[in-house]
Design a protein around this motif. Sequence first.
Motif, mmCIF file in Angstrom:
data_model
loop_
_atom_site.group_PDB
_atom_site.id
_atom_site.type_symbol
_atom_site.label_atom_id
_atom_site.label_comp_id
_atom_site.label_asym_id
_atom_site.label_seq_id
_atom_site.Cartn_x
_atom_site.Cartn_y
_atom_site.Cartn_z
ATOM 1 N N ALA A 1 -37.820 -13.596 7.429
ATOM 2 C CA ALA A 1 -37.319 -13.339 8.781
ATOM 3 C C ALA A 1 -38.419 -12.772 9.671
ATOM 4 O O ALA A 1 -38.596 -13.191 10.825
ATOM 5 C CB ALA A 1 -36.132 -12.382 8.724
ATOM 6 N N ARG A 2 -39.184 -11.840 9.139
ATOM 7 C CA ARG A 2 -40.267 -11.235 9.923
ATOM 8 C C ARG A 2 -41.336 -12.265 10.259
ATOM 9 O O ARG A 2 -41.779 -12.374 11.417
ATOM 10 C CB ARG A 2 -40.883 -10.075 9.142
ATOM 11 N N LEU A 3 -41.763 -13.046 9.277
ATOM 12 C CA LEU A 3 -42.844 -14.002 9.496
ATOM 13 C C LEU A 3 -42.448 -15.124 10.444
ATOM 14 O O LEU A 3 -43.292 -15.679 11.151
ATOM 15 C CB LEU A 3 -43.297 -14.579 8.161
ATOM 16 N N LEU A 4 -41.157 -15.459 10.482
ATOM 17 C CA LEU A 4 -40.689 -16.524 11.366
ATOM 18 C C LEU A 4 -40.210 -15.999 12.716
ATOM 19 O O LEU A 4 -39.617 -16.739 13.504
ATOM 20 C CB LEU A 4 -39.564 -17.309 10.679
ATOM 21 N N GLY A 5 -40.467 -14.741 12.982
ATOM 22 C CA GLY A 5 -40.142 -14.175 14.285
ATOM 23 C C GLY A 5 -38.699 -13.771 14.467
ATOM 24 O O GLY A 5 -38.241 -13.591 15.602
ATOM 25 N N LEU A 6 -37.977 -13.564 13.370
ATOM 26 C CA LEU A 6 -36.553 -13.243 13.433
ATOM 27 C C LEU A 6 -36.241 -11.830 12.952
ATOM 28 O O LEU A 6 -35.082 -11.467 12.783
ATOM 29 C CB LEU A 6 -35.747 -14.240 12.590
ATOM 30 N N GLY A 7 -37.283 -11.035 12.706
ATOM 31 C CA GLY A 7 -37.081 -9.728 12.107
ATOM 32 C C GLY A 7 -36.228 -8.783 12.929
ATOM 33 O O GLY A 7 -35.611 -7.867 12.376
ATOM 34 N N ALA A 8 -36.164 -8.979 14.236
ATOM 35 C CA ALA A 8 -35.336 -8.115 15.079
ATOM 36 C C ALA A 8 -33.874 -8.534 15.065
ATOM 37 O O ALA A 8 -33.024 -7.824 15.622
ATOM 38 C CB ALA A 8 -35.862 -8.128 16.516
ATOM 39 N N SER A 9 -33.573 -9.675 14.440
ATOM 40 C CA SER A 9 -32.212 -10.194 14.439
ATOM 41 C C SER A 9 -31.577 -10.244 13.059
ATOM 42 O O SER A 9 -30.369 -10.028 12.912
ATOM 43 C CB SER A 9 -32.181 -11.609 15.044
ATOM 44 N N THR A 10 -32.362 -10.544 12.039
ATOM 45 C CA THR A 10 -31.773 -10.812 10.728
ATOM 46 C C THR A 10 -32.791 -10.496 9.640
ATOM 47 O O THR A 10 -33.912 -10.077 9.917
ATOM 48 C CB THR A 10 -31.326 -12.284 10.636
ATOM 49 N N GLY A 11 -32.372 -10.644 8.376
ATOM 50 C CA GLY A 11 -33.289 -10.475 7.256
ATOM 51 C C GLY A 11 -33.113 -9.206 6.463
ATOM 52 O O GLY A 11 -33.767 -9.025 5.433
ATOM 53 N N ALA A 12 -32.258 -8.294 6.904
ATOM 54 C CA ALA A 12 -32.034 -7.047 6.178
ATOM 55 C C ALA A 12 -30.609 -6.562 6.434
ATOM 56 O O ALA A 12 -29.941 -7.010 7.377
ATOM 57 C CB ALA A 12 -33.039 -5.978 6.605
ATOM 58 N N VAL A 13 -30.150 -5.658 5.592
ATOM 59 C CA VAL A 13 -28.823 -5.059 5.763
ATOM 60 C C VAL A 13 -29.023 -3.736 6.484
ATOM 61 O O VAL A 13 -29.127 -2.667 5.868
ATOM 62 C CB VAL A 13 -28.109 -4.863 4.405
ATOM 63 N N ARG A 14 -29.113 -3.809 7.788
ATOM 64 C CA ARG A 14 -29.344 -2.629 8.613
ATOM 65 C C ARG A 14 -28.451 -2.664 9.845
ATOM 66 O O ARG A 14 -28.191 -3.737 10.414
ATOM 67 C CB ARG A 14 -30.801 -2.559 9.067
#
Length: 409
Positions: free
Chosen positions: A346-359
């Motif tokens: 998610a971070r590498l594809l530019g989506l880290g602010a939206s998805t990829g973790a349970v936060r």
Amino acid sequence: MDRIVEADRIIVGPVGEVLDRAAVLVRGDRIAGVGPADELAVRCPGAERLRFPGASIMPGLVNSHVHLAADLSREPFGTVRQGLRDEVLALVRANAQACLRSGCTTVRDLGDAHGVVAEVRDQDRAVASSPTPRILAAGAPLTISGGHCWFLGGIADTDAEIRAAIDARAAARSDLIKVMAGGGQMTPGGPSEFESQYTVAQLRLIVEHSASHGLTVAAHAHGTATILDCIEAGVATIEHCGWRSGPMQRDRPEEAVRRMAAQGTIAGDTTPPQWRRMVERITFPDGFRFGDQISWMTDHGVAHVIGTDSGMPNAVFDEFRTSLELYEELGFDRARIIETATTGAARLLGLGASTGAVREGLDADLLVVDGNPLYNLDVLHRPSHVIVRGRGYSQADLSPAGTATEPVA
């Protein structure tokens, strides 16, 4: 309605972050809270509580390389080239649903024709008419006349044609640009997978003009010479990235891979679900084995994302876990594999602010898996519950809806 999803543990995403006896509060399409279930219930007394004893909650998986408009046949783009529009859209949806069945809540589609994948993406965002993951769509890949996958409609030979093609992708709301920097096996008469199709100057033009629209570039490159060109041009991801200069040739250029790591060029792995069958048919040079380039690049600090090339012959959409098993055989520990396929991707594809973790605050893209994937990756095979932007599905909801989810004989 608010929902509290609780399980024995939450695998947050980054390596080492595990919460025991915890729950997730889902409100609309977002994660509104993470913590003890009883505390979340006090905050939201009317929330529905979904209990999954013995299970784990984790981020949805990210498949970084699929072809949703392909049909798994020996001519995988035959349907999209010749089929009726409704038939093609149905194929895309069936394949997207199969991705969800394997726990992939985000997929990056790297090549279709006529913009059909973006059409399905936009319809789903507006109406939520069928179970589909978050989709990043590249549209028709740029290629040369007679080049790899020219029949998908992305031919651009001159600088002017390259700029116009990128402008058209941006107007069609593509999420990124795909370029066939090198040739491939699927196009009779075209450049081989060891040959380049564009010059470094043209690749640099593609990167720069794409950036003017806010788009990154994913480059198809098997051969070493093409990979070197892509590094020089500054593409975001190099897909396949096999480092081969010919049959039975495996290259390991140390200076190039160090530069790749230093400038943040990402390796896009494309390990298909049937990789074990492929290994049986491939002869390797002495001292090499299938997937060695992944370990070699990782040891040199190159970041990578994991894709399956699903849609190509026999590369089914609902077996992502099988592709992850290669990493286990290469010696990656399970926590690292899970992070690579979730938070890292998610971070590498530019989506880290939206998805990829349970936060709290991220989109509710979640899996509930029976057991603990940190002990056994097999539990990822068919998650008992898949949540995409807050919309939850059981495996019964995601049962096969199209023939393209089955391999050819």
